[in-house]
Design a protein around this motif. Structure first.
Motif, PDB file in Angstrom:
ATOM      1  N   SER A  64       0.836  -1.207   0.000  1.00 16.22           N
ATOM      2  CA  SER A  64       0.000   0.000   0.000  1.00 16.22           C
ATOM      3  C   SER A  64       0.864   1.249   0.000  1.00 16.22           C
ATOM      4  CB  SER A  64      -0.935  -0.007   1.222  1.00 16.22           C
ATOM      5  OG  SER A  64      -1.740  -1.161   1.237  1.00 16.22           O
ATOM      6  N   LEU A  65       1.826   1.276  -0.898  1.00 12.32           N
ATOM      7  CA  LEU A  65       2.782   2.379  -0.930  1.00 12.32           C
ATOM      8  C   LEU A  65       2.089   3.700  -1.222  1.00 12.32           C
ATOM      9  CD1 LEU A  65       5.716   0.523  -2.624  1.00 12.32           C
ATOM     10  CD2 LEU A  65       5.873   1.779  -0.474  1.00 12.32           C
ATOM     11  N   LYS A  66       2.606   4.744  -0.589  1.00 11.34           N
ATOM     12  CA  LYS A  66       2.084   6.101  -0.752  1.00 11.34           C
ATOM     13  C   LYS A  66       3.176   6.981  -1.337  1.00 11.34           C
ATOM     14  CE  LYS A  66      -0.715   5.535   3.451  1.00 11.34           C
ATOM     15  NZ  LYS A  66      -1.038   6.102   4.786  1.00 11.34           N
ATOM     16  N   THR A  67       2.768   8.110  -1.896  1.00 15.58           N
ATOM     17  CA  THR A  67       3.762   9.006  -2.486  1.00 15.58           C
ATOM     18  C   THR A  67       4.763   9.479  -1.432  1.00 15.58           C
ATOM     19  OG1 THR A  67       2.253  10.868  -2.183  1.00 15.58           O
ATOM     20  CG2 THR A  67       2.234   9.772  -4.335  1.00 15.58           C
ATOM     21  N   GLU A  68       4.304   9.607  -0.189  1.00 14.37           N
ATOM     22  CA  GLU A  68       5.218  10.067   0.871  1.00 14.37           C
ATOM     23  C   GLU A  68       6.223   8.999   1.292  1.00 14.37           C
ATOM     24  OE1 GLU A  68       1.850  10.199   0.881  1.00 14.37           O
ATOM     25  OE2 GLU A  68       1.044   9.831   2.911  1.00 14.37           O
ATOM     26  N   ASP A  69       6.132   7.801   0.751  1.00 19.81           N
ATOM     27  CA  ASP A  69       7.152   6.788   0.995  1.00 19.81           C
ATOM     28  C   ASP A  69       8.344   6.944   0.056  1.00 19.81           C
ATOM     29  OD1 ASP A  69       4.478   4.435   1.453  1.00 19.81           O
ATOM     30  OD2 ASP A  69       5.674   5.389   3.032  1.00 19.81           O
ATOM     31  N   THR A  70       8.239   7.845  -0.888  1.00 21.11           N
ATOM     32  CA  THR A  70       9.344   8.091  -1.811  1.00 21.11           C
ATOM     33  C   THR A  70      10.574   8.560  -1.049  1.00 21.11           C
ATOM     34  OG1 THR A  70       7.881   8.600  -3.669  1.00 21.11           O
ATOM     35  CG2 THR A  70      10.123   9.502  -3.743  1.00 21.11           C
ATOM     36  N   ALA A  71      11.692   7.857  -1.240  1.00 22.24           N
ATOM     37  CA  ALA A  71      12.924   8.168  -0.517  1.00 22.24           C
ATOM     38  C   ALA A  71      14.012   7.213  -0.983  1.00 22.24           C
ATOM     39  CB  ALA A  71      12.726   8.029   0.992  1.00 22.24           C
ATOM     40  N   VAL A  72      15.227   7.487  -0.553  1.00 20.86           N
ATOM     41  CA  VAL A  72      16.295   6.497  -0.646  1.00 20.86           C
ATOM     42  C   VAL A  72      16.257   5.684   0.642  1.00 20.86           C
ATOM     43  CG1 VAL A  72      18.758   6.071  -0.895  1.00 20.86           C
ATOM     44  CG2 VAL A  72      17.696   7.999  -2.103  1.00 20.86           C
ATOM     45  N   TYR A  73      16.198   4.385   0.500  1.00 11.40           N
ATOM     46  CA  TYR A  73      16.123   3.488   1.654  1.00 11.40           C
ATOM     47  C   TYR A  73      17.495   2.864   1.904  1.00 11.40           C
ATOM     48  CZ  TYR A  73      11.081   3.889   1.863  1.00 11.40           C
ATOM     49  OH  TYR A  73       9.808   4.383   2.019  1.00 11.40           O
ATOM     50  N   TYR A  74      17.916   2.948   3.161  1.00 14.90           N
ATOM     51  CA  TYR A  74      19.219   2.445   3.564  1.00 14.90           C
ATOM     52  C   TYR A  74      19.062   1.336   4.595  1.00 14.90           C
ATOM     53  CZ  TYR A  74      21.006   6.850   1.624  1.00 14.90           C
ATOM     54  OH  TYR A  74      21.299   7.901   0.803  1.00 14.90           O
ATOM     55  N   GLY A 127      22.230   2.325  -0.273  1.00 10.49           N
ATOM     56  CA  GLY A 127      20.861   2.789  -0.463  1.00 10.49           C
ATOM     57  C   GLY A 127      20.247   2.310  -1.772  1.00 10.49           C
ATOM     58  N   THR A 128      18.923   2.292  -1.763  1.00  9.03           N
ATOM     59  CA  THR A 128      18.165   1.946  -2.966  1.00  9.03           C
ATOM     60  C   THR A 128      16.981   2.901  -3.060  1.00  9.03           C
ATOM     61  OG1 THR A 128      17.080   0.128  -4.161  1.00  9.03           O
ATOM     62  CG2 THR A 128      16.783   0.163  -1.777  1.00  9.03           C
ATOM     63  N   GLN A 129      16.764   3.448  -4.252  1.00  4.54           N
ATOM     64  CA  GLN A 129      15.736   4.466  -4.437  1.00  4.54           C
ATOM     65  C   GLN A 129      14.358   3.823  -4.585  1.00  4.54           C
ATOM     66  OE1 GLN A 129      15.980   8.053  -4.742  1.00  4.54           O
ATOM     67  NE2 GLN A 129      13.746   7.873  -4.657  1.00  4.54           N
ATOM     68  N   VAL A 130      13.407   4.363  -3.850  1.00  5.35           N
ATOM     69  CA  VAL A 130      12.002   3.984  -4.003  1.00  5.35           C
ATOM     70  C   VAL A 130      11.232   5.233  -4.398  1.00  5.35           C
ATOM     71  CG1 VAL A 130       9.923   3.178  -2.825  1.00  5.35           C
ATOM     72  CG2 VAL A 130      12.132   2.085  -2.355  1.00  5.35           C
ATOM     73  N   THR A 131      10.549   5.164  -5.520  1.00  2.00           N
ATOM     74  CA  THR A 131       9.753   6.291  -6.006  1.00  2.00           C
ATOM     75  C   THR A 131       8.318   5.826  -6.196  1.00  2.00           C
ATOM     76  OG1 THR A 131      11.673   7.216  -7.148  1.00  2.00           O
ATOM     77  CG2 THR A 131       9.503   8.029  -7.805  1.00  2.00           C
TER      78      THR A 131
END
Length: 126
Positions: free
Chosen positions: A85-95, A119-123
């Motif tokens: 249930s990803l949201k736009t506010e979950d956009t970030a680089v995840y470490y 890190g890995t980018q989630v958009t």
């Protein structure tokens, strides 16, 4: 060699799911605190979800509770973060981060000796 390598990020639509992986080497998952953090440009790095390998405690930041699940596969030396249930506010680089556990904490502390992946980018788009 002590190392953390993340993978699994990508570009998805709101409501989709992703699973991030962090393969670790050089230390024992049972003895360390492992966590997923995320960062957006211009903001501080945020704890998302962590697991204390020594006592098994898990925590989540309120904004991801009931949507994200952290898990480990000790045979594969891998930590996962299943994101639903990803949201736009979950956009970030995840470490992915790791540190020997500190008393009273689940998450690895942000200290000079804390180990980090690249890190890995989630958009997430609407």
């Amino acid at each position: 060699q002590v190392q953390l390598v993340e993978s699994g990020g990508g570009s998805v639509q709101q409501g989709d799911s992703l699973r991030l992986s962090c393969v670790v080497s050089g230390f024992n998952l049972d003895e360390w605190a492992i966590g997923w953090f995320r960062q957006v440009p211009g903001k501080e790095r945020e704890e998302v979800s962590c697991i204390n390998g020594r006592d098994g405690r898990i925590n989540y930041v309120d904004s991801v509770k009931d949507r994200f699940t952290i898990s480990t596969d000790k045979a594969e030396n891998t930590i996962y973060l299943k994101m639903s249930s990803l949201k736009t506010e979950d956009t970030a680089v995840y470490y992915c981060a790791a540190h020997p556990p500190l008393r009273g904490r689940v998450c690895p502390p942000v200290l000079s000796r804390t180990l980090w992946g690249r890190g890995t980018q989630v958009t997430v788009s609407s």
